[in-house]
Design a protein around this motif. Sequence first.
Motif, PDB file in Angstrom:
ATOM      1  N   SER A  46       7.494  40.339   3.337  1.00  0.00           N
ATOM      2  CA  SER A  46       7.355  40.752   1.940  1.00  0.00           C
ATOM      3  C   SER A  46       8.356  41.821   1.515  1.00  0.00           C
ATOM      4  N   PHE A  47       8.772  42.692   2.435  1.00  0.00           N
ATOM      5  CA  PHE A  47       9.539  43.871   2.051  1.00  0.00           C
ATOM      6  C   PHE A  47      10.946  43.896   2.656  1.00  0.00           C
ATOM      7  N   ASP A  48      11.840  44.555   1.905  1.00  0.00           N
ATOM      8  CA  ASP A  48      13.224  44.726   2.353  1.00  0.00           C
ATOM      9  C   ASP A  48      13.398  45.984   3.193  1.00  0.00           C
ATOM     10  N   GLY A  49      12.361  46.769   3.319  1.00  0.00           N
ATOM     11  CA  GLY A  49      12.423  47.994   4.100  1.00  0.00           C
ATOM     12  C   GLY A  49      11.186  48.827   3.849  1.00  0.00           C
ATOM     13  N   ALA A  50      11.031  49.902   4.633  1.00  0.00           N
ATOM     14  CA  ALA A  50       9.883  50.786   4.480  1.00  0.00           C
ATOM     15  C   ALA A  50      10.298  52.211   4.808  1.00  0.00           C
ATOM     16  N   ILE A  51       9.715  53.162   4.082  1.00  0.00           N
ATOM     17  CA  ILE A  51       9.904  54.561   4.424  1.00  0.00           C
ATOM     18  C   ILE A  51       8.535  55.227   4.527  1.00  0.00           C
ATOM     19  N   SER A  52       8.483  56.321   5.268  1.00  0.00           N
ATOM     20  CA  SER A  52       7.240  57.060   5.424  1.00  0.00           C
ATOM     21  C   SER A  52       7.588  58.523   5.640  1.00  0.00           C
ATOM     22  N   ILE A  53       6.995  59.403   4.844  1.00  0.00           N
ATOM     23  CA  ILE A  53       7.291  60.832   4.921  1.00  0.00           C
ATOM     24  C   ILE A  53       6.043  61.599   5.364  1.00  0.00           C
ATOM     25  N   SER A  54       6.160  62.262   6.488  1.00  0.00           N
ATOM     26  CA  SER A  54       5.118  63.174   6.993  1.00  0.00           C
ATOM     27  C   SER A  54       3.757  62.513   7.150  1.00  0.00           C
ATOM     28  N   ALA A  55       3.730  61.290   7.670  1.00  0.00           N
ATOM     29  CA  ALA A  55       2.453  60.575   7.756  1.00  0.00           C
ATOM     30  C   ALA A  55       2.127  60.029   9.139  1.00  0.00           C
ATOM     31  N   ILE A  56       3.118  59.519   9.863  1.00  0.00           N
ATOM     32  CA  ILE A  56       2.847  58.762  11.076  1.00  0.00           C
ATOM     33  C   ILE A  56       2.152  59.613  12.145  1.00  0.00           C
ATOM     34  N   GLN A  57       2.370  60.938  12.155  1.00  0.00           N
ATOM     35  CA  GLN A  57       1.753  61.773  13.188  1.00  0.00           C
ATOM     36  C   GLN A  57       0.233  61.814  13.091  1.00  0.00           C
ATOM     37  N   TRP A  58      -0.320  61.459  11.914  1.00  0.00           N
ATOM     38  CA  TRP A  58      -1.777  61.423  11.764  1.00  0.00           C
ATOM     39  C   TRP A  58      -2.413  60.389  12.695  1.00  0.00           C
ATOM     40  N   LEU A  59      -1.676  59.312  13.018  1.00  0.00           N
ATOM     41  CA  LEU A  59      -2.227  58.266  13.875  1.00  0.00           C
ATOM     42  C   LEU A  59      -2.310  58.684  15.341  1.00  0.00           C
ATOM     43  N   CYS A  60      -1.726  59.831  15.670  1.00  0.00           N
ATOM     44  CA  CYS A  60      -1.760  60.297  17.058  1.00  0.00           C
ATOM     45  C   CYS A  60      -3.040  61.045  17.388  1.00  0.00           C
ATOM     46  N   HIS A  61      -3.941  61.156  16.410  1.00  0.00           N
ATOM     47  CA  HIS A  61      -5.180  61.902  16.616  1.00  0.00           C
ATOM     48  C   HIS A  61      -6.387  61.001  16.388  1.00  0.00           C
ATOM     49  N   ALA A  62      -7.360  61.087  17.285  1.00  0.00           N
ATOM     50  CA  ALA A  62      -8.592  60.311  17.156  1.00  0.00           C
ATOM     51  C   ALA A  62      -9.631  61.151  16.423  1.00  0.00           C
ATOM     52  N   ASN A  63     -10.160  60.622  15.337  1.00  0.00           N
ATOM     53  CA  ASN A  63     -11.159  61.343  14.546  1.00  0.00           C
ATOM     54  C   ASN A  63     -12.560  60.750  14.693  1.00  0.00           C
TER      55      ASN A  63
ATOM     56  N   ASP B   8       7.339  66.322  22.986  1.00  0.00           N
ATOM     57  CA  ASP B   8       8.066  65.120  23.409  1.00  0.00           C
ATOM     58  C   ASP B   8       7.115  63.973  23.722  1.00  0.00           C
ATOM     59  N   GLU B   9       5.926  64.299  24.240  1.00  0.00           N
ATOM     60  CA  GLU B   9       4.967  63.252  24.582  1.00  0.00           C
ATOM     61  C   GLU B   9       4.526  62.481  23.339  1.00  0.00           C
ATOM     62  N   GLN B  10       4.355  63.193  22.230  1.00  0.00           N
ATOM     63  CA  GLN B  10       3.959  62.522  20.994  1.00  0.00           C
ATOM     64  C   GLN B  10       5.084  61.632  20.473  1.00  0.00           C
ATOM     65  N   CYS B  11       6.321  62.102  20.618  1.00  0.00           N
ATOM     66  CA  CYS B  11       7.484  61.272  20.255  1.00  0.00           C
ATOM     67  C   CYS B  11       7.513  60.002  21.089  1.00  0.00           C
ATOM     68  N   ASP B  12       7.313  60.169  22.392  1.00  0.00           N
ATOM     69  CA  ASP B  12       7.342  59.019  23.300  1.00  0.00           C
ATOM     70  C   ASP B  12       6.229  58.031  22.963  1.00  0.00           C
ATOM     71  N   LEU B  13       5.050  58.539  22.610  1.00  0.00           N
ATOM     72  CA  LEU B  13       3.932  57.674  22.259  1.00  0.00           C
ATOM     73  C   LEU B  13       4.255  56.826  21.036  1.00  0.00           C
ATOM     74  N   ILE B  14       4.760  57.464  19.987  1.00  0.00           N
ATOM     75  CA  ILE B  14       5.078  56.751  18.750  1.00  0.00           C
ATOM     76  C   ILE B  14       6.195  55.739  18.965  1.00  0.00           C
ATOM     77  N   MET B  15       7.274  56.170  19.623  1.00  0.00           N
ATOM     78  CA  MET B  15       8.401  55.272  19.866  1.00  0.00           C
ATOM     79  C   MET B  15       8.013  54.131  20.785  1.00  0.00           C
TER      80      MET B  15
END
Length: 283
Positions: free
Chosen positions: A117-134, A170-177
Amino acid sequence: MASFKVKPEHTGPPELYYNETEAAKYASNSHITAIQHEMAERALELLALPEGKTGFLLDIGCGTGMSSEVILDAGHMFVGVDVSRPMLEIARQDEDLESGDFVHQDMGLGMPFRPGSFDGAISISAIQWLCHANASDENPRKRLLFFFQSLYGCLGRGSRAVFQFYPENDEQCDLIMGQAHKAGFNGGLVVDFPEAAKRKKIYLVLMTGGVVQLPQGLTEDGEEGRTQIDNAGRRFVWNSRKNEKVVKGSKAWIEAKRQRQIKQGRDVKHESKYSGRKRKTKF
């Protein structure tokens, strides 16, 4: 005793943190607005979209629509996604954003769009929220993987997704990547101004096509290029360059916005000598 500011993602789920009060404070903060616009402009640049072509972009974690406004000002169309209803309500009330669409959705539950559907995506200051279990049934690793898999599916062939984020370590970077690569993406990190604590910004540039050299990172004027890291751990050195920006509210900014609205078929006021002129304070 030193005081430490608690990061929002440590206080609970974003849909509860960004309630009506926090959403209103966020939208009215001029400092936040300036920074968000700057990072969205940079993310859009890193998408490397074809010049002269109107793209259809996904704005992930769009909030009150600050980054969506940047997308429109660049001549593109968008769909914004966010988990906070109060934030989306503010975005929907913005007349400048009425040509876009907004969807209420938790990133961890995937992107609910058709393939390609999309030609691209951007995300600002959001993806780190997924690294936490609520909640007890939330697994950050699984939520990240499912998010990236659904994102990969709704992006067009050869397109990119750019995430600006604030990793804790760095661990959070590695997890996301790591989860992004499992989902099929290529790419890596681009770090702007790595030596400047306040100006340093980290962007994850993901590609749906084959392996492509990462874009260059921005540096302080007069400094040599800085080292960037790709998904295989390889290091590249780039030359510094300037990034010219148009100030919001200036005559150039107003004219660019006017031209965008004309392309969208909207009725706009004609240009005059008063365009961008600072008004006197009313009493």
